[in-house]
Design a protein around this motif. Sequence first.
Motif, PDB file in Angstrom:
ATOM      1  N   LYS A  41       0.822  -1.208   0.000  1.00 36.61           N
ATOM      2  CA  LYS A  41       0.000   0.000   0.000  1.00 36.61           C
ATOM      3  C   LYS A  41       0.862   1.268   0.000  1.00 36.61           C
ATOM      4  O   LYS A  41       0.418   2.323  -0.431  1.00 36.61           O
ATOM      5  N   THR A  42       2.081   1.143   0.506  1.00 37.73           N
ATOM      6  CA  THR A  42       3.000   2.280   0.531  1.00 37.73           C
ATOM      7  C   THR A  42       3.677   2.472  -0.826  1.00 37.73           C
ATOM      8  O   THR A  42       4.421   3.423  -1.032  1.00 37.73           O
ATOM      9  N   ASP A  43       3.418   1.564  -1.759  1.00 38.72           N
ATOM     10  CA  ASP A  43       4.015   1.610  -3.099  1.00 38.72           C
ATOM     11  C   ASP A  43       5.532   1.538  -3.050  1.00 38.72           C
ATOM     12  O   ASP A  43       6.243   2.229  -3.798  1.00 38.72           O
ATOM     13  N   ILE A  44       6.045   0.719  -2.127  1.00 37.26           N
ATOM     14  CA  ILE A  44       7.482   0.495  -2.070  1.00 37.26           C
ATOM     15  C   ILE A  44       7.909  -0.251  -3.331  1.00 37.26           C
ATOM     16  O   ILE A  44       7.317  -1.287  -3.659  1.00 37.26           O
ATOM     17  N   PRO A  45       8.900   0.232  -4.070  1.00 37.32           N
ATOM     18  CA  PRO A  45       9.340  -0.483  -5.277  1.00 37.32           C
ATOM     19  C   PRO A  45       9.822  -1.891  -4.934  1.00 37.32           C
ATOM     20  O   PRO A  45      10.564  -2.086  -3.960  1.00 37.32           O
ATOM     21  N   ASP A  46       9.385  -2.860  -5.713  1.00 35.32           N
ATOM     22  CA  ASP A  46       9.850  -4.235  -5.549  1.00 35.32           C
ATOM     23  C   ASP A  46       9.679  -4.729  -4.118  1.00 35.32           C
ATOM     24  O   ASP A  46      10.609  -5.250  -3.498  1.00 35.32           O
ATOM     25  N   SER A  47       8.486  -4.602  -3.593  1.00 39.36           N
ATOM     26  CA  SER A  47       8.239  -5.044  -2.220  1.00 39.36           C
ATOM     27  C   SER A  47       8.373  -6.555  -2.068  1.00 39.36           C
ATOM     28  O   SER A  47       8.521  -7.048  -0.945  1.00 39.36           O
ATOM     29  N   THR A  48       8.349  -7.292  -3.170  1.00 43.82           N
ATOM     30  CA  THR A  48       8.531  -8.748  -3.112  1.00 43.82           C
ATOM     31  C   THR A  48       9.998  -9.159  -3.138  1.00 43.82           C
ATOM     32  O   THR A  48      10.302 -10.352  -3.032  1.00 43.82           O
ATOM     33  N   ALA A  49      10.905  -8.195  -3.307  1.00 43.38           N
ATOM     34  CA  ALA A  49      12.331  -8.514  -3.382  1.00 43.38           C
ATOM     35  C   ALA A  49      12.843  -8.940  -2.006  1.00 43.38           C
ATOM     36  O   ALA A  49      12.547  -8.312  -0.992  1.00 43.38           O
ATOM     37  N   GLN A  63      31.575 -20.837   2.844  1.00 41.90           N
ATOM     38  CA  GLN A  63      31.584 -19.499   2.251  1.00 41.90           C
ATOM     39  C   GLN A  63      30.140 -19.041   1.988  1.00 41.90           C
ATOM     40  O   GLN A  63      29.430 -19.663   1.201  1.00 41.90           O
ATOM     41  N   PRO A  64      29.691 -17.966   2.627  1.00 39.29           N
ATOM     42  CA  PRO A  64      28.339 -17.472   2.352  1.00 39.29           C
ATOM     43  C   PRO A  64      28.286 -16.660   1.064  1.00 39.29           C
ATOM     44  O   PRO A  64      29.292 -16.096   0.624  1.00 39.29           O
ATOM     45  N   SER A  65      27.113 -16.594   0.469  1.00 41.61           N
ATOM     46  CA  SER A  65      26.874 -15.721  -0.685  1.00 41.61           C
ATOM     47  C   SER A  65      25.430 -15.246  -0.613  1.00 41.61           C
ATOM     48  O   SER A  65      24.578 -15.880   0.003  1.00 41.61           O
ATOM     49  N   GLN A  66      25.176 -14.113  -1.250  1.00 39.39           N
ATOM     50  CA  GLN A  66      23.849 -13.509  -1.204  1.00 39.39           C
ATOM     51  C   GLN A  66      23.454 -13.034  -2.588  1.00 39.39           C
ATOM     52  O   GLN A  66      24.296 -12.726  -3.416  1.00 39.39           O
ATOM     53  N   ARG A  67      22.146 -12.953  -2.799  1.00 38.11           N
ATOM     54  CA  ARG A  67      21.604 -12.399  -4.022  1.00 38.11           C
ATOM     55  C   ARG A  67      20.142 -12.036  -3.772  1.00 38.11           C
ATOM     56  O   ARG A  67      19.521 -12.518  -2.824  1.00 38.11           O
ATOM     57  N   THR A  68      19.606 -11.170  -4.627  1.00 38.54           N
ATOM     58  CA  THR A  68      18.209 -10.784  -4.503  1.00 38.54           C
ATOM     59  C   THR A  68      17.352 -11.679  -5.389  1.00 38.54           C
ATOM     60  O   THR A  68      17.663 -11.872  -6.569  1.00 38.54           O
ATOM     61  N   VAL A  69      16.304 -12.241  -4.806  1.00 32.40           N
ATOM     62  CA  VAL A  69      15.330 -13.029  -5.552  1.00 32.40           C
ATOM     63  C   VAL A  69      13.952 -12.437  -5.268  1.00 32.40           C
ATOM     64  O   VAL A  69      13.799 -11.571  -4.402  1.00 32.40           O
ATOM     65  N   LEU A  70      12.957 -12.900  -6.005  1.00 35.78           N
ATOM     66  CA  LEU A  70      11.605 -12.374  -5.835  1.00 35.78           C
ATOM     67  C   LEU A  70      10.697 -13.427  -5.206  1.00 35.78           C
ATOM     68  O   LEU A  70      10.661 -14.575  -5.652  1.00 35.78           O
ATOM     69  N   LEU A  71       9.995 -13.017  -4.161  1.00 37.54           N
ATOM     70  CA  LEU A  71       8.998 -13.888  -3.550  1.00 37.54           C
ATOM     71  C   LEU A  71       7.818 -14.016  -4.500  1.00 37.54           C
ATOM     72  O   LEU A  71       7.270 -13.013  -4.952  1.00 37.54           O
ATOM     73  N   LYS A  72       7.422 -15.241  -4.795  1.00 35.26           N
ATOM     74  CA  LYS A  72       6.320 -15.454  -5.723  1.00 35.26           C
ATOM     75  C   LYS A  72       5.019 -15.822  -5.014  1.00 35.26           C
ATOM     76  O   LYS A  72       3.952 -15.491  -5.486  1.00 35.26           O
ATOM     77  N   TYR A  73       5.104 -16.503  -3.900  1.00 32.56           N
ATOM     78  CA  TYR A  73       3.939 -16.699  -3.042  1.00 32.56           C
ATOM     79  C   TYR A  73       4.409 -17.295  -1.725  1.00 32.56           C
ATOM     80  O   TYR A  73       5.553 -17.758  -1.602  1.00 32.56           O
ATOM     81  N   TYR A  74       3.532 -17.255  -0.753  1.00 32.02           N
ATOM     82  CA  TYR A  74       3.870 -17.792   0.562  1.00 32.02           C
ATOM     83  C   TYR A  74       2.594 -18.253   1.247  1.00 32.02           C
ATOM     84  O   TYR A  74       1.475 -17.834   0.897  1.00 32.02           O
ATOM     85  N   ASP A  75       2.760 -19.113   2.216  1.00 26.31           N
ATOM     86  CA  ASP A  75       1.655 -19.594   3.031  1.00 26.31           C
ATOM     87  C   ASP A  75       2.242 -20.152   4.315  1.00 26.31           C
ATOM     88  O   ASP A  75       3.407 -19.897   4.629  1.00 26.31           O
ATOM     89  N   GLU A  76       1.447 -20.899   5.056  1.00 25.00           N
ATOM     90  CA  GLU A  76       1.915 -21.448   6.330  1.00 25.00           C
ATOM     91  C   GLU A  76       3.107 -22.388   6.145  1.00 25.00           C
ATOM     92  O   GLU A  76       3.895 -22.588   7.070  1.00 25.00           O
ATOM     93  N   LYS A  77       3.248 -22.946   4.944  1.00 23.97           N
ATOM     94  CA  LYS A  77       4.346 -23.896   4.704  1.00 23.97           C
ATOM     95  C   LYS A  77       5.665 -23.207   4.395  1.00 23.97           C
ATOM     96  O   LYS A  77       6.727 -23.816   4.541  1.00 23.97           O
TER      97      LYS A  77
END
Length: 213
Positions: free
Chosen positions: A37-45, A56-70
Amino acid sequence: MDLSEFRREYLKGGLSRTDLHQNPIVQFSQWFEQAQKTDIPDSTAMILATVNGKGQPSQRTVLLKYYDEKGFVFFTNFSSRKASEIKENNHVSLIFVWLDLERQVIINGTAEKVPAAESARYFLSRPKESQMAAWVSSQSHPISSRQMLLQKFQEMKTKIGEGKVPLPSFWGGYRVEPNEIEFWQGRKNRLHDRFLYKKENGTDIWTIERLAP
């Protein structure tokens, strides 16, 4: 470069125990809806952190596509670095950063592939060009040039024509099943509000504790 003077106060809100829902997925939904509702860009990122077999850790940005209790679901190429590291060590961490709301959500858990039928349903919902891109990108592997990548994409478009794009066997989804979820709200003087939900072993019961900032 000295960045010590780059600072600001977090004054947009607070978080108390009485604000929280006992179920962290419901609490996440409330914050996620507010972010949209705040219109944050890429809120699913969300930033996905993995660790390989050498630690060795590594990181990257992915997009959340859906979620539920699982859990929380994203999609990728199974030959990518993230997939290779999940195969070695499926303990992962996710973080959503919604700076406009001065909020973060950190999710720790384990990642497992979703069933092929689930991946197929999502794949079919993607734009056709995105479906073809999944075929031509050997994600995380070296390529000689962008021109070569675009050439492969054009060849794929010619080959498919008006036909349907099949689901690649090397592409699909992962579900991150959480065992810890932290909600962070920025506060004045760096006295931030932090609450950690932890799942009791072998149960669906969540405990909640406040953490010092």
